[in-house]
Scaffold this motif. Structure first.
Motif, PDB file in Angstrom:
ATOM      1  N   TYR A  60       0.068  -7.764  -2.653  1.00 49.23           N
ATOM      2  CA  TYR A  60      -0.878  -8.578  -3.429  1.00 49.23           C
ATOM      3  C   TYR A  60      -1.551  -9.610  -2.536  1.00 49.23           C
ATOM      4  N   GLN A  61      -0.754 -10.378  -1.770  1.00 46.73           N
ATOM      5  CA  GLN A  61      -1.325 -11.452  -0.954  1.00 46.73           C
ATOM      6  C   GLN A  61      -2.126 -10.905   0.218  1.00 46.73           C
ATOM      7  N   THR A  62      -1.622  -9.807   0.804  1.00 44.10           N
ATOM      8  CA  THR A  62      -2.330  -9.198   1.935  1.00 44.10           C
ATOM      9  C   THR A  62      -3.726  -8.750   1.521  1.00 44.10           C
ATOM     10  N   PHE A  63      -3.807  -8.044   0.395  1.00 51.09           N
ATOM     11  CA  PHE A  63      -5.108  -7.529  -0.033  1.00 51.09           C
ATOM     12  C   PHE A  63      -5.980  -8.652  -0.595  1.00 51.09           C
ATOM     13  N   TYR A  64      -5.370  -9.629  -1.216  1.00 53.73           N
ATOM     14  CA  TYR A  64      -6.117 -10.799  -1.703  1.00 53.73           C
ATOM     15  C   TYR A  64      -6.838 -11.470  -0.535  1.00 53.73           C
ATOM     16  N   ASN A  65      -6.102 -11.675   0.559  1.00 51.99           N
ATOM     17  CA  ASN A  65      -6.695 -12.317   1.725  1.00 51.99           C
ATOM     18  C   ASN A  65      -7.823 -11.473   2.312  1.00 51.99           C
ATOM     19  N   SER A  66      -7.602 -10.150   2.354  1.00 51.78           N
ATOM     20  CA  SER A  66      -8.620  -9.268   2.926  1.00 51.78           C
ATOM     21  C   SER A  66      -9.890  -9.269   2.084  1.00 51.78           C
ATOM     22  N   LEU A  67      -9.729  -9.262   0.762  1.00 49.71           N
ATOM     23  CA  LEU A  67     -10.891  -9.290  -0.120  1.00 49.71           C
ATOM     24  C   LEU A  67     -11.622 -10.624  -0.028  1.00 49.71           C
ATOM     25  N   THR A  68     -10.859 -11.695   0.010  1.00 46.98           N
ATOM     26  CA  THR A  68     -11.460 -13.036   0.035  1.00 46.98           C
ATOM     27  C   THR A  68     -12.178 -13.320   1.348  1.00 46.98           C
ATOM     28  N   ASN A  69     -11.541 -12.894   2.435  1.00 48.54           N
ATOM     29  CA  ASN A  69     -12.088 -13.190   3.761  1.00 48.54           C
ATOM     30  C   ASN A  69     -12.992 -12.083   4.297  1.00 48.54           C
ATOM     31  N   LYS A  70     -13.164 -11.034   3.471  1.00 47.74           N
ATOM     32  CA  LYS A  70     -13.994  -9.889   3.874  1.00 47.74           C
ATOM     33  C   LYS A  70     -13.531  -9.299   5.202  1.00 47.74           C
ATOM     34  N   THR A  71     -12.204  -9.062   5.274  1.00 44.58           N
ATOM     35  CA  THR A  71     -11.595  -8.482   6.487  1.00 44.58           C
ATOM     36  C   THR A  71     -10.861  -7.187   6.128  1.00 44.58           C
ATOM     37  N   LEU A  72     -11.479  -6.382   5.308  1.00 45.41           N
ATOM     38  CA  LEU A  72     -10.850  -5.139   4.875  1.00 45.41           C
ATOM     39  C   LEU A  72     -10.726  -4.154   6.030  1.00 45.41           C
ATOM     40  N   SER A  73      -9.631  -3.412   6.042  1.00 48.06           N
ATOM     41  CA  SER A  73      -9.470  -2.313   6.989  1.00 48.06           C
ATOM     42  C   SER A  73     -10.247  -1.105   6.478  1.00 48.06           C
ATOM     43  N   HIS A  74     -10.627  -0.218   7.374  1.00 49.69           N
ATOM     44  CA  HIS A  74     -11.378   0.960   6.930  1.00 49.69           C
ATOM     45  C   HIS A  74     -10.456   1.999   6.293  1.00 49.69           C
ATOM     46  N   ALA A  75      -9.123   1.868   6.540  1.00 49.50           N
ATOM     47  CA  ALA A  75      -8.186   2.846   5.972  1.00 49.50           C
ATOM     48  C   ALA A  75      -6.846   2.180   5.695  1.00 49.50           C
ATOM     49  N   TYR A  76      -6.271   2.511   4.539  1.00 52.04           N
ATOM     50  CA  TYR A  76      -4.964   1.994   4.145  1.00 52.04           C
ATOM     51  C   TYR A  76      -4.024   3.162   3.865  1.00 52.04           C
ATOM     52  N   LEU A  77      -2.780   3.003   4.290  1.00 49.88           N
ATOM     53  CA  LEU A  77      -1.735   3.973   3.982  1.00 49.88           C
ATOM     54  C   LEU A  77      -0.704   3.275   3.110  1.00 49.88           C
ATOM     55  N   LEU A  78      -0.598   3.700   1.854  1.00 45.41           N
ATOM     56  CA  LEU A  78       0.374   3.126   0.926  1.00 45.41           C
ATOM     57  C   LEU A  78       1.620   3.998   0.919  1.00 45.41           C
ATOM     58  N   CYS A  79       2.761   3.397   1.234  1.00 45.85           N
ATOM     59  CA  CYS A  79       4.028   4.125   1.309  1.00 45.85           C
ATOM     60  C   CYS A  79       4.980   3.598   0.240  1.00 45.85           C
ATOM     61  N   GLY A  80       5.633   4.505  -0.465  1.00 51.92           N
ATOM     62  CA  GLY A  80       6.585   4.082  -1.485  1.00 51.92           C
ATOM     63  C   GLY A  80       7.469   5.225  -1.909  1.00 51.92           C
ATOM     64  N   GLY A  81       8.684   4.904  -2.339  1.00 51.65           N
ATOM     65  CA  GLY A  81       9.619   5.924  -2.786  1.00 51.65           C
ATOM     66  C   GLY A  81       9.149   6.579  -4.069  1.00 51.65           C
ATOM     67  N   THR A  82       9.824   7.687  -4.400  1.00 55.09           N
ATOM     68  CA  THR A  82       9.501   8.406  -5.627  1.00 55.09           C
ATOM     69  C   THR A  82       9.575   7.473  -6.831  1.00 55.09           C
ATOM     70  N   GLY A  83       8.543   7.491  -7.633  1.00 57.81           N
ATOM     71  CA  GLY A  83       8.525   6.657  -8.830  1.00 57.81           C
ATOM     72  C   GLY A  83       7.670   5.419  -8.692  1.00 57.81           C
ATOM     73  N   THR A  84       7.408   4.982  -7.469  1.00 50.87           N
ATOM     74  CA  THR A  84       6.525   3.828  -7.309  1.00 50.87           C
ATOM     75  C   THR A  84       5.096   4.240  -7.670  1.00 50.87           C
ATOM     76  N   PRO A  85       4.340   3.362  -8.293  1.00 55.11           N
ATOM     77  CA  PRO A  85       2.991   3.722  -8.742  1.00 55.11           C
ATOM     78  C   PRO A  85       1.975   3.728  -7.603  1.00 55.11           C
ATOM     79  N   LEU A  86       2.172   4.640  -6.668  1.00 59.31           N
ATOM     80  CA  LEU A  86       1.286   4.726  -5.512  1.00 59.31           C
ATOM     81  C   LEU A  86      -0.149   5.036  -5.918  1.00 59.31           C
ATOM     82  N   TYR A  87      -0.282   6.044  -6.772  1.00 63.27           N
ATOM     83  CA  TYR A  87      -1.610   6.492  -7.189  1.00 63.27           C
ATOM     84  C   TYR A  87      -2.355   5.353  -7.890  1.00 63.27           C
TER      85      TYR A  87
END
Length: 330
Positions: free
Chosen positions: A15-42
């Motif tokens: 939450y805080q990482t992406f909040y900062n990126s959106l606020t400061n306009k420092t978005l990465s061109h690609a994100y890899l979301l990793c999570g165990g089975t059942g986490t709401p990755l999608y």
């Protein structure tokens, strides 16, 4: 589900990482979301992606504006999703993606986004194709990739993305919260194997016919395995259970639940309490009756991995039941 509240309360680092990126306009061109089975990755990938082009962000997506609604309705041409949980992602799809994104954006925002869910379910050719696409990202193109198994992802893919890890919530908390939403304890215990969020679990409990059919088939099978011989179990599978398992999705649910149940039987054989306590009465006879639980779990997992190979599902399940009851055939 209220994905913003989920991120804020359960995934504060993301939450805080992406909040900062959106606020400061420092978005990465690609994100890899990793999570165990059942986490709401999608759901997380879609929500973070929407936050980049939302009409009324705060800075996260409002989920109410026209752009957010169009994305939800799959009616935003500059937002492309390939879902590896439903089918293997192939090179032809990546080629289509690249071709579409080579052209000028349809929308005035000029931003193009793609989501590849469960990239471990991509063909080797598709992986190589997307790697080239990641190496030379076009202007205002953003990628969101997800995986349940980071170890399976090529280091060259990982190195080109900013990695965000979703932490698992304690299973007992999920079960308790699901019950508070009105889910029965047995259903909460079964579905907590698949969904690491109570709201998401409740949604599938109330709306997913595949789960309802798979659960009915599981209970029929457990009753039969406990009190019948191998021939009766195969008969039940052919005459009753097969009619309930009428799709690949239902078969996948059925086999995933069966694997979890056999892991509980294995735990009980070692003197441990089962996680599916509501099934204890059905599992107790199997603890003493079934041998080779380790081999049975392997056979279940083999059957599960064969679901997408267009094999004959009834024959696959018949074979599985015979293997599980192997002791009685001696």
């Amino acid at each position: 589900m209220q994905i913003k509240e989920y991120l804020k309360n359960r995934q504060p680092v993301i939450y805080q990482t992406f909040y900062n990126s959106l606020t400061n306009k420092t978005l990465s061109h690609a994100y890899l979301l990793c999570g165990g089975t059942g986490t709401p990755l999608y759901e997380t990938a879609i929500y973070l992606a929407k936050s980049i082009i939302c009409d009324e962000p705060d800075p996260f997506a409002c989920d109410n504006c026209i752009t957010c609604s169009r994305i939800d309705d799959d009616n935003y041409p500059d937002f492309i999703i390939f879902d590896g949980s439903k089918e293997t992602i192939k090179k032809t799809q990546v080629d289509e993606l690249e071709s579409a994104f080579e052209k000028k954006a349809f929308e005035n925002k000029g931003v193009k986004i793609y989501v590849l869910h469960l990239i471990e379910n991509m063909t080797t050719q598709a992986i190589n194709a997307i790697l080239k696409f990641l190496e030379e990202p076009g202007k205002e193109i953003y990628a969101f990739l997800t995986t349940n198994n980071e170890a399976m992802i090529l280091p060259t893919i990982v190195s080109r993305c900013q990695t965000l890890h979703l932490k698992l919530t304690d299973r007992n908390i999920i079960i308790q919260e699901a019950q508070e939403l009105g889910v029965d304890l047995l259903d909460a215990q079964l579905l907590s194997n698949f969904y690491n969020d109570a709201e998401l679990l409740n949604k599938h409990f109330t709306e997913d016919d595949n789960y309802a059919s798979a659960k009915e088939a599981i209970l029929d099978l457990l009753n039969d395995l406990s009190y019948a011989n191998v021939h009766k179990s195969v008969y039940t599978m052919q005459r009753e259970i097969t009619s309930l398992i009428d799709s690949k999705e239902t078969a996948a649910f059925f086999l995933d639940m069966l694997a979890a149940i056999f892991e509980d039987i294995q735990a009980m054989q070692h003197g441990l309490n089962p996680q599916l306590s509501e099934l204890s009465e059905l599992l107790l006879p199997l603890r003493n009756k079934l041998e080779k639980i380790d081999e049975s779990i392997i056979e279940i997992l083999k059957a599960r991995s064969s679901i997408n190979l267009n094999l004959n599902i009834p024959l696959l399940l018949d074979h599985l039941i015979i293997k599980i009851n192997q002791k009685e055939e001696k």
